[in-house]
Motif scaffolding. Structure first.
Motif, PDB file in Angstrom:
ATOM      1  N   VAL A 181      49.777  52.265  19.304  1.00 26.96           N
ATOM      2  CA  VAL A 181      48.361  51.908  19.214  1.00 26.96           C
ATOM      3  C   VAL A 181      47.498  53.089  19.665  1.00 26.96           C
ATOM      4  N   ARG A 182      47.920  53.761  20.705  1.00 25.27           N
ATOM      5  CA  ARG A 182      47.193  54.946  21.181  1.00 25.27           C
ATOM      6  C   ARG A 182      47.100  55.990  20.068  1.00 25.27           C
ATOM      7  N   ALA A 183      48.206  56.227  19.382  1.00 34.06           N
ATOM      8  CA  ALA A 183      48.225  57.215  18.298  1.00 34.06           C
ATOM      9  C   ALA A 183      47.271  56.817  17.165  1.00 34.06           C
ATOM     10  N   LEU A 184      47.190  55.530  16.855  1.00 29.70           N
ATOM     11  CA  LEU A 184      46.272  55.069  15.807  1.00 29.70           C
ATOM     12  C   LEU A 184      44.820  55.308  16.219  1.00 29.70           C
ATOM     13  N   HIS A 185      44.491  55.027  17.456  1.00 30.19           N
ATOM     14  CA  HIS A 185      43.118  55.247  17.926  1.00 30.19           C
ATOM     15  C   HIS A 185      42.796  56.742  17.962  1.00 30.19           C
ATOM     16  N   ARG A 186      43.767  57.534  18.344  1.00 32.48           N
ATOM     17  CA  ARG A 186      43.549  58.990  18.343  1.00 32.48           C
ATOM     18  C   ARG A 186      43.246  59.472  16.922  1.00 32.48           C
ATOM     19  N   ARG A 187      44.016  58.974  15.960  1.00 28.25           N
ATOM     20  CA  ARG A 187      43.771  59.338  14.548  1.00 28.25           C
ATOM     21  C   ARG A 187      42.377  58.912  14.097  1.00 28.25           C
ATOM     22  N   PHE A 188      41.958  57.717  14.500  1.00 27.31           N
ATOM     23  CA  PHE A 188      40.646  57.230  14.109  1.00 27.31           C
ATOM     24  C   PHE A 188      39.544  58.135  14.659  1.00 27.31           C
ATOM     25  N   HIS A 189      39.676  58.542  15.904  1.00 24.44           N
ATOM     26  CA  HIS A 189      38.614  59.306  16.560  1.00 24.44           C
ATOM     27  C   HIS A 189      38.711  60.814  16.342  1.00 24.44           C
ATOM     28  N   HIS A 190      39.909  61.298  16.007  1.00 23.12           N
ATOM     29  CA  HIS A 190      40.087  62.753  15.878  1.00 23.12           C
ATOM     30  C   HIS A 190      40.773  63.196  14.601  1.00 23.12           C
ATOM     31  N   GLY A 191      41.069  62.283  13.708  1.00 21.01           N
ATOM     32  CA  GLY A 191      41.770  62.660  12.483  1.00 21.01           C
ATOM     33  C   GLY A 191      43.241  62.907  12.771  1.00 21.01           C
ATOM     34  N   ALA A 192      43.985  63.258  11.746  1.00 16.03           N
ATOM     35  CA  ALA A 192      45.420  63.516  11.878  1.00 16.03           C
ATOM     36  C   ALA A 192      45.644  64.737  12.758  1.00 16.03           C
ATOM     37  N   ASP A 193      46.671  64.641  13.593  1.00 12.72           N
ATOM     38  CA  ASP A 193      47.029  65.793  14.462  1.00 12.72           C
ATOM     39  C   ASP A 193      48.004  66.714  13.767  1.00 12.72           C
ATOM     40  N   GLU A 252      41.618  48.363  29.489  1.00 10.89           N
ATOM     41  CA  GLU A 252      41.609  49.469  30.452  1.00 10.89           C
ATOM     42  C   GLU A 252      42.281  50.709  29.851  1.00 10.89           C
ATOM     43  N   GLN A 253      43.403  50.516  29.182  1.00  9.46           N
ATOM     44  CA  GLN A 253      44.079  51.645  28.531  1.00  9.46           C
ATOM     45  C   GLN A 253      43.176  52.260  27.473  1.00  9.46           C
ATOM     46  N   LEU A 254      42.598  51.418  26.619  1.00 11.50           N
ATOM     47  CA  LEU A 254      41.746  51.922  25.547  1.00 11.50           C
ATOM     48  C   LEU A 254      40.561  52.695  26.118  1.00 11.50           C
ATOM     49  N   ALA A 255      39.916  52.160  27.132  1.00  5.52           N
ATOM     50  CA  ALA A 255      38.774  52.847  27.749  1.00  5.52           C
ATOM     51  C   ALA A 255      39.206  54.199  28.312  1.00  5.52           C
ATOM     52  N   SER A 256      40.382  54.243  28.902  1.00  4.18           N
ATOM     53  CA  SER A 256      40.899  55.500  29.450  1.00  4.18           C
ATOM     54  C   SER A 256      41.151  56.519  28.339  1.00  4.18           C
ATOM     55  N   TRP A 257      41.773  56.078  27.244  1.00  2.98           N
ATOM     56  CA  TRP A 257      42.036  56.984  26.120  1.00  2.98           C
ATOM     57  C   TRP A 257      40.735  57.519  25.545  1.00  2.98           C
ATOM     58  N   LEU A 258      39.785  56.639  25.313  1.00  2.00           N
ATOM     59  CA  LEU A 258      38.515  57.058  24.717  1.00  2.00           C
ATOM     60  C   LEU A 258      37.789  58.037  25.631  1.00  2.00           C
ATOM     61  N   GLY A 259      37.826  57.781  26.941  1.00  2.00           N
ATOM     62  CA  GLY A 259      37.218  58.704  27.897  1.00  2.00           C
ATOM     63  C   GLY A 259      37.895  60.067  27.866  1.00  2.00           C
ATOM     64  N   GLU A 260      39.196  60.057  27.792  1.00  2.19           N
ATOM     65  CA  GLU A 260      39.991  61.283  27.714  1.00  2.19           C
ATOM     66  C   GLU A 260      39.616  62.108  26.475  1.00  2.19           C
ATOM     67  N   GLY A 292      36.650  62.006  25.000  1.00  2.00           N
ATOM     68  CA  GLY A 292      35.215  62.264  24.945  1.00  2.00           C
ATOM     69  C   GLY A 292      34.443  61.333  24.022  1.00  2.00           C
ATOM     70  N   VAL A 293      35.006  60.160  23.731  1.00  2.00           N
ATOM     71  CA  VAL A 293      34.331  59.184  22.881  1.00  2.00           C
ATOM     72  C   VAL A 293      33.332  58.401  23.739  1.00  2.00           C
ATOM     73  N   PRO A 294      32.089  58.262  23.304  1.00  2.00           N
ATOM     74  CA  PRO A 294      31.105  57.521  24.094  1.00  2.00           C
ATOM     75  C   PRO A 294      31.540  56.069  24.357  1.00  2.00           C
ATOM     76  N   ALA A 295      31.137  55.546  25.490  1.00  5.79           N
ATOM     77  CA  ALA A 295      31.467  54.167  25.864  1.00  5.79           C
ATOM     78  C   ALA A 295      30.832  53.196  24.870  1.00  5.79           C
ATOM     79  N   PRO A 296      31.471  52.050  24.637  1.00  7.69           N
ATOM     80  CA  PRO A 296      30.897  51.048  23.728  1.00  7.69           C
ATOM     81  C   PRO A 296      29.642  50.421  24.340  1.00  7.69           C
ATOM     82  N   PRO A 297      28.835  49.747  23.529  1.00  8.26           N
ATOM     83  CA  PRO A 297      27.606  49.149  24.037  1.00  8.26           C
ATOM     84  C   PRO A 297      27.840  47.879  24.863  1.00  8.26           C
TER      85      PRO A 297
END
Length: 160
Positions: free
Chosen positions: A148-160, A107-115, A117-122
């Motif tokens: 973990v949130r910071a790692l996923h953010r880096r994966f989807h958006h690169g270094a901040d 649930e947390q991961l889905a919320s972060w990805l939605g925040e 703008g990452v498309p939902a998984p299949p």
């Protein structure tokens, strides 16, 4: 209930997730621990290879089926940086592994990805208990979930 002694396994999961990220993969890591506290196996995500089933939780389930007796599997714990997806929860249940402790929930991961703008998984995101109702699952772990949130953010958006 997660105790202080178990935090070392959860921290290792976050390290494995970081290692996955460093090699260009999605940041997930998992550790399989026997009833006596011995680390039996560990892995991180390997889906960048093109095989989207190469989740660490699935790999540990397969490893346990090949190397552990049923009663050893039932007494073991899988520690993981993210709650099992439905595929991994099913594998966990089918091989009869014991408890799961996760840092960040689906649930947390889905919320972060939605925040972000990452498309939902299949595959639909469901709690472990809806897939493998007999499995005890505990999490999220607040302090580590931020890492973990910071790692996923880096994966989807690169270094901040």
């Amino acid at each position: 209930m997660v105790d202080d002694a178990e935090l070392k396994y959860l921290r290792r999961c976050v390290e494995l997730a970081r290692e996955a990220l460093e090699v260009g993969d999605e940041p997930f890591g998992s550790v399989l621990v026997g009833a006596d506290g011995t680390v039996l196996a560990e892995d991180h995500n390997r889906v960048a290879s093109g095989d989207r089933t190469r989740h660490p939780e699935f790999e540990l389930a397969r490893w346990s089926a090949a190397h552990m007796a049923p009663e050893e599997r039932a007494a073991a714990t899988v520690y993981t940086s993210g709650e099992h997806c439905p595929m991994c929860a099913a594998a966990h249940g089918w091989v009869g592994l014991g408890r799961i402790v996760y840092v960040a929930s689906s649930e947390q991961l889905a919320s972060w990805l939605g925040e972000w703008g990452v498309p939902a998984p299949p595959v639909r995101t469901l709690p472990i208990g809806e897939i493998a109702p007999g499995v005890i699952a505990e999490g999220p772990i607040p302090g580590l979930a931020d890492e973990v949130r910071a790692l996923h953010r880096r994966f989807h958006h690169g270094a901040d």
